[in-house]
Design an enzyme around this catalytic site. Structure first.
Site, short mmCIF file in Angstrom:
data_model
loop_
_atom_site.label_atom_id
_atom_site.label_comp_id
_atom_site.label_asym_id
_atom_site.label_seq_id
_atom_site.Cartn_x
_atom_site.Cartn_y
_atom_site.Cartn_z
N ARG A 156 0.90 -1.01 -0.05
CA ARG A 156 0.11 0.09 -0.26
C ARG A 156 0.79 1.12 -0.04
O ARG A 156 0.57 2.46 -0.92
CB ARG A 156 -1.02 0.38 1.14
CG ARG A 156 -1.94 0.79 1.15
CD ARG A 156 -2.43 1.51 0.20
NE ARG A 156 -2.81 0.46 -1.05
CZ ARG A 156 -3.44 0.58 -1.91
NH1 ARG A 156 -2.85 2.26 -2.54
NH2 ARG A 156 -3.69 -0.03 -2.80
N LYS B 198 1.55 24.78 -3.39
CA LYS B 198 1.03 23.50 -2.96
C LYS B 198 1.21 22.36 -3.29
O LYS B 198 0.43 21.81 -4.06
CB LYS B 198 -0.50 24.22 -4.11
CG LYS B 198 -0.54 25.72 -3.61
CD LYS B 198 -1.70 25.93 -4.63
CE LYS B 198 -1.86 27.79 -4.38
NZ LYS B 198 -2.65 28.13 -4.88
#
Length: 276
Positions: A95, A130
């Site tokens: 994962r 960002k």
């Protein structure tokens, strides 16, 4: 990439913590397996080495064979990498490896679309700050792999005088004067502007780069003509794949796109494991 192992270790600790209960119960004994990473949609590959590093942090003996280098464009169904090692280690790294790989591929793929959209105009696509907290080094690396260019990495490596800095300093001219007196001669100063009057003031104050923030296309064209090559011109705000070509055609040098890193969709990649 500086800090990569720290990023990976923190992610593994977050996911595994005191132990992978499922794997400990279902696969309690060592068992060799091999696994494949498959692209489930077309994408620009980014982070394949990061994925390999995830598994190697868990078990350095895992064999990881990447089939393509970062930056490659691949189609649906492409085999990206093959792995072999202990089943438990492959399962525990799955994962984290996929999360990082899918995010980086998403950023690179979206960046490539923006770069293609402005091809032939001379404008360059750059990223912003960002980014996902803690993942900036990966986000910005993915932008480069997609053909984009990095803006400043953080607050420490570039001067960008924005609206609130201007308000705090008492104006553009004074803000630029203070910055120029503080920084070394090798560093440039960028100033954010919102109208042609501010563009003129920033130019007079000696800004090296002038950002046109949320201006319409006509105002951008007039600003480019006013600056006339005396400073680099950056467009920012309201940029998307539908508007970026028109912005580039105004003659700006740089187009900064926050969406590259804050809105990129994670690409669909799967890991398929088979026990030996």
């Amino acid at each position: 990439m500086t800090g990569l192992d720290s990023i990976i270790d923190n992610a593994l600790q977050e996911d595994i913590h005191t132990g992978d209960i499922t794997t400990l119960s279902v696969v309690p004994e060592p068992r060799p397996s091999h696994a494949r990473l498959i692209a489930k949609e077309p994408l620009v590959l980014a982070g394949i080495g990061v994925a390999a590093r995830v598994f190697h942090r868990l078990d350095p003996t895992i064999r990881f064979d990447a089939r393509f280098p970062d930056g490659a464009r691949v189609e649906t169904g492409t085999l990206l990498a093959e792995m072999a090692g202990d089943s438990a280690m492959l399962l525990q790294g799955e994962r984290v490896a996929l999360n990082l790989l899918q995010r980086m591929c998403g950023i690179a793929t979206l960046t490539a679309r923006y770069v293609e959209a402005v091809a032939g105009t001379g404008a360059r696509i750059v990223d912003t700050r960002k980014t996902m907290p803690g993942l900036r080094v990966l986000d910005k690396h993915a932008v480069r792999l997609g053909g984009g260019i990095n803006h400043r990495t953080g607050l420490y490596d570039g001067v960008l005088i924005k609206e609130n800095h201007i308000a705090a300093a008492g104006g553009i001219t004074e803000a630029v004067r203070r910055a120029r007196a503080y920084i070394p001669h090798t560093m440039k100063i960028e100033v954010e502007t919102e109208c042609l009057e501010e563009v003129a003031e920033a130019l007079e104050a000696g800004a090296d780069i002038i950002m046109l923030d949320n201006m319409d296309l006509d105002a951008m064209r007039r600003a480019v003509a006013l600056i006339a090559g005396r400073a680099l011109v950056e467009a920012s705000g309201g940029v998307n794949l539908e508007t970026v070509r028109g912005i580039a055609e105004t003659g700006v040098d740089i187009i900064s796109v926050g969406a590259l890193t804050h809105s990129a969709r994670a690409m669909d990649i799967s890991m398929l494991l088979e026990a030996e």
